[in-house]
Design a protein around this motif. Structure first.
Motif, PDB file in Angstrom:
ATOM      1  N   THR A 105      -9.019 -61.942  16.269  1.00 32.32           N
ATOM      2  CA  THR A 105      -7.956 -61.111  16.832  1.00 32.32           C
ATOM      3  C   THR A 105      -7.340 -60.236  15.748  1.00 32.32           C
ATOM      4  N   ALA A 106      -7.109 -60.805  14.559  1.00 32.55           N
ATOM      5  CA  ALA A 106      -6.549 -60.043  13.437  1.00 32.55           C
ATOM      6  C   ALA A 106      -7.481 -58.898  13.056  1.00 32.55           C
ATOM      7  N   ASP A 107      -8.797 -59.138  13.053  1.00 28.53           N
ATOM      8  CA  ASP A 107      -9.758 -58.072  12.747  1.00 28.53           C
ATOM      9  C   ASP A 107      -9.620 -56.927  13.749  1.00 28.53           C
ATOM     10  N   LYS A 108      -9.479 -57.271  15.033  1.00 29.59           N
ATOM     11  CA  LYS A 108      -9.343 -56.244  16.073  1.00 29.59           C
ATOM     12  C   LYS A 108      -8.037 -55.474  15.925  1.00 29.59           C
ATOM     13  N   VAL A 109      -6.945 -56.195  15.634  1.00 31.43           N
ATOM     14  CA  VAL A 109      -5.644 -55.541  15.455  1.00 31.43           C
ATOM     15  C   VAL A 109      -5.703 -54.597  14.254  1.00 31.43           C
ATOM     16  N   GLU A 110      -6.308 -55.046  13.151  1.00 29.64           N
ATOM     17  CA  GLU A 110      -6.443 -54.177  11.979  1.00 29.64           C
ATOM     18  C   GLU A 110      -7.226 -52.917  12.315  1.00 29.64           C
ATOM     19  N   ALA A 111      -8.310 -53.049  13.067  1.00 26.74           N
ATOM     20  CA  ALA A 111      -9.123 -51.883  13.438  1.00 26.74           C
ATOM     21  C   ALA A 111      -8.296 -50.900  14.268  1.00 26.74           C
ATOM     22  N   VAL A 112      -7.502 -51.415  15.200  1.00 24.43           N
ATOM     23  CA  VAL A 112      -6.646 -50.552  16.018  1.00 24.43           C
ATOM     24  C   VAL A 112      -5.600 -49.866  15.144  1.00 24.43           C
ATOM     25  N   GLN A 113      -4.952 -50.627  14.257  1.00 26.24           N
ATOM     26  CA  GLN A 113      -3.924 -50.063  13.385  1.00 26.24           C
ATOM     27  C   GLN A 113      -4.499 -48.966  12.489  1.00 26.24           C
ATOM     28  N   LEU A 114      -5.674 -49.182  11.934  1.00 23.53           N
ATOM     29  CA  LEU A 114      -6.287 -48.175  11.066  1.00 23.53           C
ATOM     30  C   LEU A 114      -6.686 -46.936  11.866  1.00 23.53           C
TER      31      LEU A 114
END
Length: 115
Positions: A35-44
């Motif tokens: 989930t953190a990987d997905k959130v980071e991708a969205v934030q970037l």
């Protein structure tokens, strides 16, 4: 991300109560890490779109003070997200020489990455 040892703490891309950092302990393959990987991708991705929007506003002579203040506030928020992602990834790679425990340059000197 590469697999980590089972006791590695990862700084997550969101904060907890009172803006305190959140961590997950594990090898990087669990649900929270994914989930953190997905959130980071969205934030970037959002940060990149915001940069494009800011460029457009700065090039437009008709941009108002309110619009510029709004985009400045959004850029500030986005930069905090990107900084947290960079710190998290840097901590997982290993603390650079010349940094304090928070990943910030200690003593204002240069930061050198460990080989």
């Amino acid at each position: 991300m590469n697999a980590q040892s089972p006791d590695t703490a990862r700084l997550l891309p969101w904060t907890g109560t009172g803006g305190k950092p959140c961590y997950v302990v594990g090898n990087g393959s669990g649900h929270v890490s994914r989930t953190a990987d997905k959130v980071e991708a969205v934030q970037l991705g959002m940060a990149l779109e915001l940069l494009d929007h800011a460029d457009d506003l700065l090039e437009d002579d008709r941009s108002t003070e309110v619009q510029l203040r709004h985009v400045a506030a959004a850029l500030t928020h986005s930069l905090r997200d990107v900084h947290r992602i960079a710190r998290s990834r840097g901590l997982r790679l290993g603390m650079p020489d010349g940094c304090d425990e928070g990943g910030h340059p200690a003593g204002g000197g240069p930061v050198r990455l460990r080989p």
